[in-house]
Design a protein around this motif. Structure first.
Motif, short mmCIF file in Angstrom:
data_model
loop_
_atom_site.label_atom_id
_atom_site.label_comp_id
_atom_site.label_asym_id
_atom_site.label_seq_id
_atom_site.Cartn_x
_atom_site.Cartn_y
_atom_site.Cartn_z
N ARG A 92 -26.32 -1.91 -42.62
CA ARG A 92 -24.92 -2.35 -42.70
C ARG A 92 -23.92 -1.27 -42.31
NH1 ARG A 92 -23.96 -7.02 -47.26
NH2 ARG A 92 -25.93 -8.12 -46.93
N ALA A 93 -24.38 -0.22 -41.63
CA ALA A 93 -23.44 0.77 -41.10
C ALA A 93 -22.61 0.10 -40.00
CB ALA A 93 -24.19 1.97 -40.54
N ALA A 94 -21.30 0.28 -40.05
CA ALA A 94 -20.41 -0.40 -39.12
C ALA A 94 -20.25 0.38 -37.82
CB ALA A 94 -19.04 -0.61 -39.76
N ALA A 95 -20.18 -0.34 -36.71
CA ALA A 95 -19.69 0.25 -35.48
C ALA A 95 -18.16 0.30 -35.59
CB ALA A 95 -20.10 -0.61 -34.29
N THR A 96 -17.54 1.39 -35.15
CA THR A 96 -16.10 1.57 -35.33
C THR A 96 -15.42 1.86 -34.01
OG1 THR A 96 -16.40 3.92 -35.83
CG2 THR A 96 -16.38 2.40 -37.70
N GLN A 97 -14.15 1.52 -33.94
CA GLN A 97 -13.36 1.77 -32.74
C GLN A 97 -11.91 2.06 -33.13
OE1 GLN A 97 -13.60 -0.22 -28.64
NE2 GLN A 97 -12.09 -1.51 -29.69
N ASP A 98 -11.35 3.10 -32.54
CA ASP A 98 -9.94 3.44 -32.72
C ASP A 98 -9.26 3.40 -31.36
OD1 ASP A 98 -10.20 3.92 -35.49
OD2 ASP A 98 -10.89 5.96 -35.12
N VAL A 99 -8.22 2.59 -31.25
CA VAL A 99 -7.46 2.45 -30.01
C VAL A 99 -6.03 2.91 -30.27
CG1 VAL A 99 -6.65 0.88 -28.22
CG2 VAL A 99 -8.90 0.52 -29.28
N THR A 100 -5.55 3.88 -29.49
CA THR A 100 -4.18 4.37 -29.61
C THR A 100 -3.47 4.18 -28.27
OG1 THR A 100 -4.90 6.06 -31.20
CG2 THR A 100 -2.73 6.35 -30.19
N LEU A 101 -2.34 3.49 -28.32
CA LEU A 101 -1.57 3.18 -27.11
C LEU A 101 -0.18 3.79 -27.24
CD1 LEU A 101 -2.49 -0.62 -26.95
CD2 LEU A 101 -3.77 1.29 -25.96
N GLU A 102 0.27 4.48 -26.21
CA GLU A 102 1.58 5.12 -26.21
C GLU A 102 2.31 4.76 -24.92
OE1 GLU A 102 3.55 9.61 -26.11
OE2 GLU A 102 1.42 9.35 -26.62
N VAL A 103 3.49 4.16 -25.07
CA VAL A 103 4.25 3.72 -23.90
C VAL A 103 5.66 4.30 -23.99
CG1 VAL A 103 4.93 1.76 -22.47
CG2 VAL A 103 2.94 1.56 -23.98
N ALA A 104 6.06 5.05 -22.98
CA ALA A 104 7.38 5.67 -22.95
C ALA A 104 8.45 4.63 -22.60
CB ALA A 104 7.39 6.81 -21.94
N PRO A 105 9.72 4.91 -22.89
CA PRO A 105 10.79 3.99 -22.52
C PRO A 105 10.73 3.63 -21.04
CG PRO A 105 11.65 5.70 -23.95
CD PRO A 105 10.23 6.10 -23.62
#
Length: 266
Positions: A92-105
């Protein structure tokens, strides 16, 4: 979960900007099993890339880190080449994902991954955080299958958890947190209903939406308290959900971004 327990840690960092009036990929950092197909410029000027995972699936303990940065004036579209298949995890160990999105003006980022398919006995957790400057535009969707439905594995996974947050100018405009642990009440109205496929999405742009897409009993849209346009959909078949989601997405893109329809060839 510590790094020592992770089976694989994939890393993908993308940085888009404008040079000579065209959107270009200025920098990319790739660590297997995450990689990209070379960028393609669409007729509308948007630069498109496909994220590829050649392993064919993710295992319990695997971790993925995706970061995308878009400078002002750039137009980027990020897709995945195929569905994310979450393999069974006996411990039951989870697969993990972190998504970071950065958009300038003045920048625009659209991130539309293919659906996640959690196999029987799997666990998956992800976080998606988007930081937008004032005047930035964002389109983001998430699609989930109940499992390998045609193989009789509907809602046989251990856990699926996803937290999606969008901030604009330092202020939260959208937050969606979902955690599913299938059990006797999973099919209750308002949780999953009779469908096997779910979709959600958020779009942030300047103009106001006047024609809200909707399909009775299948898809609804509306405006969050922070001003973002949200979408929810459920269906009993994948192609039907994809068609409804695609039509709604194009309607919202046209109204919020003034953008022409996406013409993507796989």
């Amino acid at each position: 979960m510590t790094l020592l327990r992770r089976t694989r840690t994939g890393v993908l960092h993308l940085h888009f900007g404008v040079r000579a009036g065209r959107t270009v990929l200025l920098r990319d950092l790739q660590k297997a099993p995450l990689m990209i197909v070379r960028p393609f410029e669409l007729p509308c000027g948007t630069l498109m890339v496909f994220i590829v995972n050649p392993m064919g699936g993710v295992l319990g303990g695997d971790h993925s880190e995706v970061r995308v940065r878009v400078e002002g004036g750039a137009r980027a579209l990020v897709l995945t080449q195929s569905a994310t298949r979450v393999q069974p995890s006996p411990d039951r160990a989870a697969a993990t994902q972190d998504v970071t999105l950065e958009v300038a003006p003045g920048g625009r980022l659209e991130f539309y991954p293919e659906r996640t398919i959690p196999f029987a006995g799997s666990a998956f957790r992800q976080t998606v955080l988007a930081e937008l400057g004032e005047g930035a535009e964002l389109g983001l969707t998430e699609t989930l299958a109940g499992g390998r439905v045609r193989s009789g594995e509907s809602l046989a996974f251990h856990e699926y958890a996803s937290r999606m947050e969008v901030r604009r100018g330092g202020r939260r405009v959208y937050l969606d947190a979902l955690r599913l642990c299938p059990g006797e009440h999973t099919r209750s109205p308002g949780v999953w209903g009779g469908g096997d496929y779910l979709a959600s999405g958020v779009w942030v742009g300047a103009p106001q939406v006047t024609d809200w897409p909707a399909v009775p009993g299948q898809l609804a849209t509306g405006q969050a308290a922070g001003g973002a346009a949200w979408l929810r959909a459920v269906a009993d078949c994948g192609p039907g959900l994809d068609a409804a989601l695609g039509a709604a997405r194009e309607s919202l893109r046209r109204q919020l971004f003034g953008a022409p329809p996406l013409r993507v060839r796989r």
